[in-house]
Scaffold this motif. Structure first.
Motif, PDB file in Angstrom:
ATOM      1  N   TYR A   1      86.426  46.523 144.904  1.00  0.00           N
ATOM      2  CA  TYR A   1      86.756  46.131 143.539  1.00  0.00           C
ATOM      3  C   TYR A   1      88.200  46.467 143.216  1.00  0.00           C
ATOM      4  O   TYR A   1      88.702  47.521 143.550  1.00  0.00           O
ATOM      5  N   SER A   2      88.859  45.559 142.591  1.00  0.00           N
ATOM      6  CA  SER A   2      90.207  45.791 142.091  1.00  0.00           C
ATOM      7  C   SER A   2      90.217  45.466 140.612  1.00  0.00           C
ATOM      8  O   SER A   2      89.491  44.586 140.150  1.00  0.00           O
ATOM      9  N   ARG A   3      91.031  46.172 139.862  1.00  0.00           N
ATOM     10  CA  ARG A   3      91.109  45.878 138.432  1.00  0.00           C
ATOM     11  C   ARG A   3      91.666  44.484 138.191  1.00  0.00           C
ATOM     12  O   ARG A   3      91.506  43.906 137.138  1.00  0.00           O
ATOM     13  N   ASN A   4      92.352  43.956 139.186  1.00  0.00           N
ATOM     14  CA  ASN A   4      92.744  42.554 139.165  1.00  0.00           C
ATOM     15  C   ASN A   4      91.723  41.776 139.986  1.00  0.00           C
ATOM     16  O   ASN A   4      91.334  42.205 141.066  1.00  0.00           O
ATOM     17  N   ASN A   5      91.314  40.639 139.487  1.00  0.00           N
ATOM     18  CA  ASN A   5      90.317  39.845 140.191  1.00  0.00           C
ATOM     19  C   ASN A   5      90.969  39.184 141.396  1.00  0.00           C
ATOM     20  O   ASN A   5      91.636  38.165 141.277  1.00  0.00           O
ATOM     21  N   ILE A   6      90.787  39.770 142.583  1.00  0.00           N
ATOM     22  CA  ILE A   6      91.480  39.272 143.769  1.00  0.00           C
ATOM     23  C   ILE A   6      90.964  37.910 144.202  1.00  0.00           C
ATOM     24  O   ILE A   6      91.616  37.224 144.987  1.00  0.00           O
ATOM     25  N   ARG A   7      89.784  37.529 143.689  1.00  0.00           N
ATOM     26  CA  ARG A   7      89.267  36.222 144.077  1.00  0.00           C
ATOM     27  C   ARG A   7      90.132  35.093 143.537  1.00  0.00           C
ATOM     28  O   ARG A   7      90.065  33.967 144.010  1.00  0.00           O
ATOM     29  N   THR A   8      90.955  35.374 142.539  1.00  0.00           N
ATOM     30  CA  THR A   8      91.857  34.361 141.998  1.00  0.00           C
ATOM     31  C   THR A   8      93.252  34.468 142.607  1.00  0.00           C
ATOM     32  O   THR A   8      94.120  33.659 142.278  1.00  0.00           O
ATOM     33  N   SER A   9      93.471  35.463 143.463  1.00  0.00           N
ATOM     34  CA  SER A   9      94.784  35.645 144.082  1.00  0.00           C
ATOM     35  C   SER A   9      94.934  34.705 145.269  1.00  0.00           C
ATOM     36  O   SER A   9      93.991  34.494 146.038  1.00  0.00           O
ATOM     37  N   ASP A  10      96.136  34.168 145.427  1.00  0.00           N
ATOM     38  CA  ASP A  10      96.377  33.228 146.524  1.00  0.00           C
ATOM     39  C   ASP A  10      96.185  33.877 147.884  1.00  0.00           C
ATOM     40  O   ASP A  10      95.673  33.258 148.813  1.00  0.00           O
ATOM     41  N   TRP A  11      96.597  35.145 148.009  1.00  0.00           N
ATOM     42  CA  TRP A  11      96.539  35.784 149.321  1.00  0.00           C
ATOM     43  C   TRP A  11      95.112  35.986 149.812  1.00  0.00           C
ATOM     44  O   TRP A  11      94.869  36.115 151.011  1.00  0.00           O
ATOM     45  N   SER A  12      94.127  36.022 148.904  1.00  0.00           N
ATOM     46  CA  SER A  12      92.744  36.286 149.298  1.00  0.00           C
ATOM     47  C   SER A  12      91.970  35.021 149.641  1.00  0.00           C
ATOM     48  O   SER A  12      90.832  35.104 150.109  1.00  0.00           O
ATOM     49  N   LYS A  13      92.570  33.859 149.430  1.00  0.00           N
ATOM     50  CA  LYS A  13      91.869  32.611 149.741  1.00  0.00           C
ATOM     51  C   LYS A  13      91.777  32.437 151.256  1.00  0.00           C
ATOM     52  O   LYS A  13      92.753  32.660 151.970  1.00  0.00           O
ATOM     53  N   PRO A  14      90.614  32.048 151.757  1.00  0.00           N
ATOM     54  CA  PRO A  14      90.420  31.964 153.220  1.00  0.00           C
ATOM     55  C   PRO A  14      91.471  31.122 153.933  1.00  0.00           C
ATOM     56  O   PRO A  14      91.978  31.514 154.986  1.00  0.00           O
ATOM     57  N   GLY A  15      91.813  29.968 153.369  1.00  0.00           N
ATOM     58  CA  GLY A  15      92.802  29.113 154.011  1.00  0.00           C
ATOM     59  C   GLY A  15      94.161  29.772 154.103  1.00  0.00           C
ATOM     60  O   GLY A  15      94.845  29.703 155.135  1.00  0.00           O
ATOM     61  N   HIS A  16      94.563  30.436 153.036  1.00  0.00           N
ATOM     62  CA  HIS A  16      95.854  31.121 153.032  1.00  0.00           C
ATOM     63  C   HIS A  16      95.853  32.300 153.991  1.00  0.00           C
ATOM     64  O   HIS A  16      96.857  32.567 154.667  1.00  0.00           O
ATOM     65  N   ARG A  17      94.743  33.017 154.065  1.00  0.00           N
ATOM     66  CA  ARG A  17      94.674  34.172 154.967  1.00  0.00           C
ATOM     67  C   ARG A  17      94.743  33.724 156.428  1.00  0.00           C
ATOM     68  O   ARG A  17      95.422  34.337 157.249  1.00  0.00           O
ATOM     69  N   GLU A  18      94.037  32.655 156.750  1.00  0.00           N
ATOM     70  CA  GLU A  18      94.060  32.158 158.125  1.00  0.00           C
ATOM     71  C   GLU A  18      95.455  31.672 158.504  1.00  0.00           C
ATOM     72  O   GLU A  18      95.941  31.933 159.613  1.00  0.00           O
TER      73      GLU A  18
END
Length: 285
Positions: free
Chosen positions: A259-276
């Motif tokens: 859990y992060s106080r910022n919703n990382i699910r909306t962060s670009d870096w956490s998106k599967p395509g961007h991470r790959e």
């Protein structure tokens, strides 16, 4: 070399060119992989509208996120413990009131004149009241001790702003503890499977985990309980199933669940395509 026998001369020459060929083909394979990876990266960057600077930014954002997952400051840990002790104190006070109520009504159901039953009921009521009162005194002493350490002038009210804030932190701490335990068990299982040369597809890993992991099943249930217990302003986390576990390769994917106080699910870096794509980019660096 000139003093070697013809056999050893031929052997040395053959080994030289054999190693040379191996190095040459290894270099060619590496160059081919680089060319393929570069072509894939160019295509993906165009599709996702990414630049090289984005990958460095993704790396920094992920690093900052993981760095924020460290333990809270010592004072915050003490405040969390203080809230937990306040809850325990409230429960023990309720138990003591209930014990006194039982003691006051201990003789109501005993027939008149039964001295043995009267003595037994009074003894049990006395023990119950004394035990609950002793626990209450110990809790009071612990609360007072923590208040001295925190320099609390007035005891926090249950439901008050300070209490509520650190109550949320306590809930978050339980969630992270459950996640850490689940992560530890899964990684241990993956290591064991790798030693047995059983690592294959995610589906196979999932079946292997199901066969031999009642402990992991309990850990999943515990995690799901704590994940759902998160309440606003914290965001309840999605539950985990066996299928999800089979898709997790190693620590990196578990880190994203924290859990992060910022919703990382909306962060670009956490998106599967961007991470790959970021992984491909840094392979070429």
């Amino acid at each position: 070399m000139r003093h070697a026998s013809p056999f050893h001369q031929h052997q040395t020459i053959e080994e030289h060119f054999s190693f040379w060929d191996a190095d040459k083909y290894a270099t060619l394979e590496a160059l081919k992989s680089i060319q393929t990876l570069t072509a894939e990266l160019v295509t993906i960057k165009a599709e996702l509208s990414l630049t090289d600077e984005d990958f460095y930014q993704f790396y920094k954002e992920e690093y900052d996120h993981l760095d924020s997952l460290k333990l809270p400051p010592v004072r915050d840990q003490l405040c969390i413990h203080y809230v937990e002790v306040l809850d325990e104190l409230a429960e023990l006070r309720t138990d003591w009131d209930a014990a006194r109520e039982v003691g006051n009504n201990a003789l109501t159901s005993i027939p008149t004149g039964s001295l043995e039953q009267i003595n037994s009921a009074l003894t049990q009521a006395h023990i119950q009241v004394d035990t609950s009162y002793t626990k209450l005194q110990n809790a009071e002493a612990l609360v007072a001790h923590i208040e001295v350490q925190l320099v609390v002038d007035q005891r926090w009210e249950i439901g008050g702003p300070e209490y509520q804030h650190f109550k949320e932190e306590a809930t978050l701490g339980k969630y992270c503890t459950a996640l850490d335990e689940l992560e530890r068990l899964i990684v241990m299982r993956l290591f064991k499977l790798s030693k047995l040369s059983l690592l294959g597809t995610g589906k196979f890993i999932g079946k292997a985990l199901q066969r031999c992991s009642d402990v992991i099943r309990d850990a999943i249930n515990w995690y799901n309980t704590q994940a759902v217990a998160l309440k606003p302003p914290l965001s309840p986390q999605p539950k985990i199933s066996w299928k999800d576990i089979a898709d997790y390769g190693f620590l990196g994917k578990f880190d994203l669940l924290r859990y992060s106080r910022n919703n990382i699910r909306t962060s670009d870096w956490s998106k599967p395509g961007h991470r790959e794509t970021t992984t491909k980019f840094f392979k070429l660096c």
